[in-house]
Design a protein around this motif. Structure first.
Motif, PDB file in Angstrom:
ATOM      1  N   LEU A 179       6.993  -0.315  16.044  1.00 42.60           N
ATOM      2  CA  LEU A 179       6.716  -0.563  14.624  1.00 42.60           C
ATOM      3  C   LEU A 179       6.090   0.670  13.983  1.00 42.60           C
ATOM      4  O   LEU A 179       6.474   1.076  12.879  1.00 42.60           O
ATOM      5  N   MET A 180       5.122   1.292  14.665  1.00 43.12           N
ATOM      6  CA  MET A 180       4.465   2.477  14.116  1.00 43.12           C
ATOM      7  C   MET A 180       5.461   3.626  13.925  1.00 43.12           C
ATOM      8  O   MET A 180       5.403   4.352  12.929  1.00 43.12           O
ATOM      9  N   LEU A 181       6.379   3.786  14.868  1.00 45.58           N
ATOM     10  CA  LEU A 181       7.389   4.836  14.733  1.00 45.58           C
ATOM     11  C   LEU A 181       8.279   4.571  13.529  1.00 45.58           C
ATOM     12  O   LEU A 181       8.559   5.476  12.731  1.00 45.58           O
ATOM     13  N   LYS A 182       8.730   3.350  13.383  1.00 45.18           N
ATOM     14  CA  LYS A 182       9.599   2.997  12.255  1.00 45.18           C
ATOM     15  C   LYS A 182       8.904   3.285  10.922  1.00 45.18           C
ATOM     16  O   LYS A 182       9.491   3.902  10.014  1.00 45.18           O
ATOM     17  N   LEU A 183       7.646   2.877  10.808  1.00 44.95           N
ATOM     18  CA  LEU A 183       6.928   3.070   9.548  1.00 44.95           C
ATOM     19  C   LEU A 183       6.675   4.552   9.270  1.00 44.95           C
ATOM     20  O   LEU A 183       6.790   5.004   8.130  1.00 44.95           O
ATOM     21  N   THR A 184       6.341   5.316  10.321  1.00 44.11           N
ATOM     22  CA  THR A 184       6.124   6.750  10.142  1.00 44.11           C
ATOM     23  C   THR A 184       7.388   7.444   9.653  1.00 44.11           C
ATOM     24  O   THR A 184       7.358   8.255   8.721  1.00 44.11           O
ATOM     25  N   GLN A 185       8.506   7.136  10.263  1.00 47.39           N
ATOM     26  CA  GLN A 185       9.765   7.762   9.859  1.00 47.39           C
ATOM     27  C   GLN A 185      10.157   7.364   8.441  1.00 47.39           C
ATOM     28  O   GLN A 185      10.742   8.160   7.700  1.00 47.39           O
ATOM     29  N   GLU A 186       9.835   6.149   8.046  1.00 49.72           N
ATOM     30  CA  GLU A 186      10.143   5.717   6.679  1.00 49.72           C
ATOM     31  C   GLU A 186       9.291   6.445   5.655  1.00 49.72           C
ATOM     32  O   GLU A 186       9.757   6.745   4.548  1.00 49.72           O
ATOM     33  N   ILE A 187       8.037   6.762   6.019  1.00 52.64           N
ATOM     34  CA  ILE A 187       7.163   7.492   5.096  1.00 52.64           C
ATOM     35  C   ILE A 187       7.700   8.894   4.843  1.00 52.64           C
ATOM     36  O   ILE A 187       7.863   9.338   3.697  1.00 52.64           O
ATOM     37  N   PHE A 188       7.981   9.645   5.918  1.00 54.84           N
ATOM     38  CA  PHE A 188       8.336  11.053   5.771  1.00 54.84           C
ATOM     39  C   PHE A 188       9.830  11.287   5.570  1.00 54.84           C
ATOM     40  O   PHE A 188      10.226  12.350   5.099  1.00 54.84           O
ATOM     41  N   GLY A 189      10.653  10.317   5.916  1.00 53.84           N
ATOM     42  CA  GLY A 189      12.092  10.486   5.747  1.00 53.84           C
ATOM     43  C   GLY A 189      12.649   9.663   4.596  1.00 53.84           C
ATOM     44  O   GLY A 189      13.802   9.254   4.636  1.00 53.84           O
ATOM     45  N   ALA A 190      11.822   9.454   3.575  1.00 54.57           N
ATOM     46  CA  ALA A 190      12.200   8.536   2.499  1.00 54.57           C
ATOM     47  C   ALA A 190      13.440   8.976   1.731  1.00 54.57           C
ATOM     48  O   ALA A 190      14.098   8.153   1.099  1.00 54.57           O
ATOM     49  N   ARG A 191      13.773  10.268   1.801  1.00 55.66           N
ATOM     50  CA  ARG A 191      14.948  10.740   1.065  1.00 55.66           C
ATOM     51  C   ARG A 191      16.105  11.087   1.991  1.00 55.66           C
ATOM     52  O   ARG A 191      17.130  11.574   1.542  1.00 55.66           O
ATOM     53  N   ASP A 192      15.918  10.843   3.285  1.00 51.71           N
ATOM     54  CA  ASP A 192      16.990  11.090   4.241  1.00 51.71           C
ATOM     55  C   ASP A 192      17.783   9.802   4.432  1.00 51.71           C
ATOM     56  O   ASP A 192      17.211   8.756   4.712  1.00 51.71           O
ATOM     57  N   PRO A 193      19.120   9.856   4.300  1.00 49.43           N
ATOM     58  CA  PRO A 193      19.909   8.627   4.397  1.00 49.43           C
ATOM     59  C   PRO A 193      19.816   7.931   5.746  1.00 49.43           C
ATOM     60  O   PRO A 193      20.043   6.727   5.834  1.00 49.43           O
ATOM     61  N   ASP A 194      19.459   8.680   6.801  1.00 52.60           N
ATOM     62  CA  ASP A 194      19.338   8.072   8.126  1.00 52.60           C
ATOM     63  C   ASP A 194      17.957   7.488   8.388  1.00 52.60           C
ATOM     64  O   ASP A 194      17.763   6.778   9.378  1.00 52.60           O
ATOM     65  N   MET A 195      16.987   7.801   7.540  1.00 53.68           N
ATOM     66  CA  MET A 195      15.600   7.437   7.832  1.00 53.68           C
ATOM     67  C   MET A 195      15.015   6.428   6.855  1.00 53.68           C
ATOM     68  O   MET A 195      14.065   5.733   7.189  1.00 53.68           O
ATOM     69  N   ARG A 196      15.561   6.358   5.645  1.00 56.51           N
ATOM     70  CA  ARG A 196      14.919   5.534   4.627  1.00 56.51           C
ATOM     71  C   ARG A 196      14.966   4.056   4.988  1.00 56.51           C
ATOM     72  O   ARG A 196      15.821   3.608   5.733  1.00 56.51           O
ATOM     73  N   ARG A 197      14.066   3.331   4.419  1.00 54.05           N
ATOM     74  CA  ARG A 197      13.864   1.919   4.717  1.00 54.05           C
ATOM     75  C   ARG A 197      15.053   1.086   4.268  1.00 54.05           C
ATOM     76  O   ARG A 197      15.328   0.948   3.091  1.00 54.05           O
ATOM     77  N   GLY A 198      15.769   0.506   5.247  1.00 54.69           N
ATOM     78  CA  GLY A 198      16.851  -0.423   4.931  1.00 54.69           C
ATOM     79  C   GLY A 198      17.916   0.142   4.031  1.00 54.69           C
ATOM     80  O   GLY A 198      18.591  -0.593   3.310  1.00 54.69           O
ATOM     81  N   GLY A 199      18.052   1.489   4.029  1.00 54.34           N
ATOM     82  CA  GLY A 199      19.062   2.098   3.177  1.00 54.34           C
ATOM     83  C   GLY A 199      18.677   2.148   1.712  1.00 54.34           C
ATOM     84  O   GLY A 199      19.464   2.523   0.860  1.00 54.34           O
ATOM     85  N   ASP A 200      17.429   1.777   1.388  1.00 54.47           N
ATOM     86  CA  ASP A 200      16.971   1.735  -0.001  1.00 54.47           C
ATOM     87  C   ASP A 200      16.996   3.146  -0.595  1.00 54.47           C
ATOM     88  O   ASP A 200      16.486   4.089  -0.011  1.00 54.47           O
ATOM     89  N   THR A 201      17.573   3.297  -1.780  1.00 53.08           N
ATOM     90  CA  THR A 201      17.640   4.611  -2.419  1.00 53.08           C
ATOM     91  C   THR A 201      16.478   4.840  -3.383  1.00 53.08           C
ATOM     92  O   THR A 201      16.325   5.929  -3.909  1.00 53.08           O
ATOM     93  N   ASP A 202      15.646   3.836  -3.637  1.00 58.14           N
ATOM     94  CA  ASP A 202      14.480   3.967  -4.497  1.00 58.14           C
ATOM     95  C   ASP A 202      13.314   4.440  -3.642  1.00 58.14           C
ATOM     96  O   ASP A 202      12.678   3.665  -2.936  1.00 58.14           O
TER      97      ASP A 202
END
Length: 427
Positions: A179-202
């Motif tokens: 869970l911690m890894l997923k959340l960390t990657q979502e924070i810093f990869g928010a604009r990367d198509p492979d990393m953003r949360r659930g494919g969200d573009t916002d």
């Protein structure tokens, strides 16, 4: 401005704020080499982003960081679009911050909050982690040995090893590390198509949801450490006193998030980027194998080479002259560490990876009062893993194309396929 000059300016401005630039090392190097040479203080006014000065030279960034009363962290810390800034205000009810951490703070708050945990991250205290780090390093190199000579070094090793260290320090159980890894990657990869949360573009809606999930998790941890304090950083923060009063819930939670994210992702990026650099420079790898005593220098070179934190912003509090330009009070400045650590005026052969580079005055950990709190831990982690890895690895090579996270703030490898052979164990 002539049309050609205007088009050139617009192209530079777009490249500076485009996350894809930082996922292409050649493009990034070419952009900032030109800026250092021609426009070391470059007024940058891209579409959809509030304008700012791009500062690309090592000496200028050090000078700005040194004058922390004239160039402050709050209110603008990282590159964010105008639309995303407005979304944050809507989400927070008018506040410009989703988190309030050490990197957002200026003195006197910064000094007070930093002093809460700084003794924990200093070398004398970190000695107690040595045995645990060595055991973790063996565990992860054992994992490599069990993978039959091929893996994705990022996915299988580099993201997990430093994450486990940080979670150990925070007192997070192993079963929650995914869970911690997923959340960390979502924070810093928010604009990367492979990393953003659930494919969200916002981007900011995505980051806001991730922060809420972090807060929910760490809120429970705070409650536990207040009832049952332990010898970990989580207990230090949960039971901290600020001005004679308990630390606020918001700032305690923010403190946990910055340690969990920044303390993991940057170290992971350097760990993977260092191995890629060694594979791409086999003579340097051979030199390091022949001279294991060079490892401490090699770790600093890995940090310089990768520079996981690409920038931070500062805001001028007074007018300031720089390279013939007047930076006005209230202007924003983007300090480009990825550029500073390739500065030809500071580094001999800056585009060469040298395991014995000395001196190595990189500023990948920042400079001045905001020098990275966890720099000693990060270098200790990387050194411990490489001591184990290099002692057992006989051969390593690329097994496919590496790929980088598309991000303007914190970026590193997201894929590093390798093929390798371990040394035979003694009978």
């Amino acid at each position: 401005m002539p049309a050609d000059a205007a088009a050139d300016q617009a192209g530079i401005d777009r490249a500076i704020v485009d996350p894809r630039t930082y996922a292409d090392q050649a493009a990034c190097d070419a952009l900032f080499a030109r800026l250092r040479r021609e426009r070391p203080a470059h007024w940058t006014a891209p579409d959809s982003v509030r304008p700012f000065w791009t500062i690309s030279r090592h000496a200028d960034i050090k000078d700005i960081e040194r004058q922390n009363d004239r160039f402050i962290n709050d209110p603008r810390l990282v590159l964010t679009s105008i639309a995303d800034e407005e979304r944050v205000k809507r989400i927070t009810g008018g506040n410009h911050l989703l988190l309030r951490t050490l990197v957002n703070m200026d003195d006197p708050d910064h000094r007070v909050y930093r002093n809460l945990t700084q003794p924990w991250f200093m070398p004398p205290n970190l000695k107690k982690l040595e045995a645990g780090l060595a055991a973790l390093a063996r565990e992860f190199v054992d994992r490599l040995e069990d993978m039959d000579g091929e893996c994705d070094f990022v996915r299988d090793v580099a993201v997990w090893y430093p994450l486990r260290v940080i979670m150990m320090i925070l007192g997070v159980p192993r079963e929650d590390e995914a869970l911690m890894l997923k959340l960390t990657q979502e924070i810093f990869g928010a604009r990367d198509p492979d990393m953003r949360r659930g494919g969200d573009t916002d981007e900011k809606a995505h980051v806001s949801a991730t922060v809420k999930e972090f807060f929910s998790y760490f809120g429970a941890l705070i409650a536990d450490r207040r009832k049952n304090p332990k010898d970990d950083v989580a207990s230090v923060i949960a039971n901290a006193q600020i001005g004679g009063k308990p630390i606020s819930e918001f700032e305690a939670l923010s403190y946990y998030v910055i340690i969990a994210t920044a303390g993991h992702d940057t170290t992971s990026s350097t760990t993977a980027g260092g191995l890629l650099a060694l594979m791409q420079n086999p003579a340097e790898l051979a030199k390091l194998r022949a001279r294991p005593d060079l490892l401490r220098l090699a770790i600093d070179e890995m940090v310089r080479w990768v520079t996981p934190v690409k920038h931070f912003f500062r805001t001028a509090t007074v007018d300031h002259d720089l390279h013939g330009h007047t930076i006005r009070a209230g202007d924003s400045l983007m300090m480009c560490y990825a550029s500073a650590n390739r500065d030809e005026a500071v580094f001999a052969e800056p585009y060469a990876f040298k395991v014995d580079r000395a001196p190595n005055p990189h500023i990948a950990f920042g400079y001045g009062v905001h020098l990275c709190l966890g720099q000693h831990l990060a270098k200790m982690e990387i050194r411990t893993l490489y001591e184990e890895l290099l002692s057992r690895l006989e051969h390593v090579e690329l097994a496919g194309d590496p790929a980088w996270v598309e991000a303007t703030f914190v970026s590193g490898l997201k894929r590093l396929p390798i093929r390798y052979r371990m040394k035979r164990k003694a009978a």
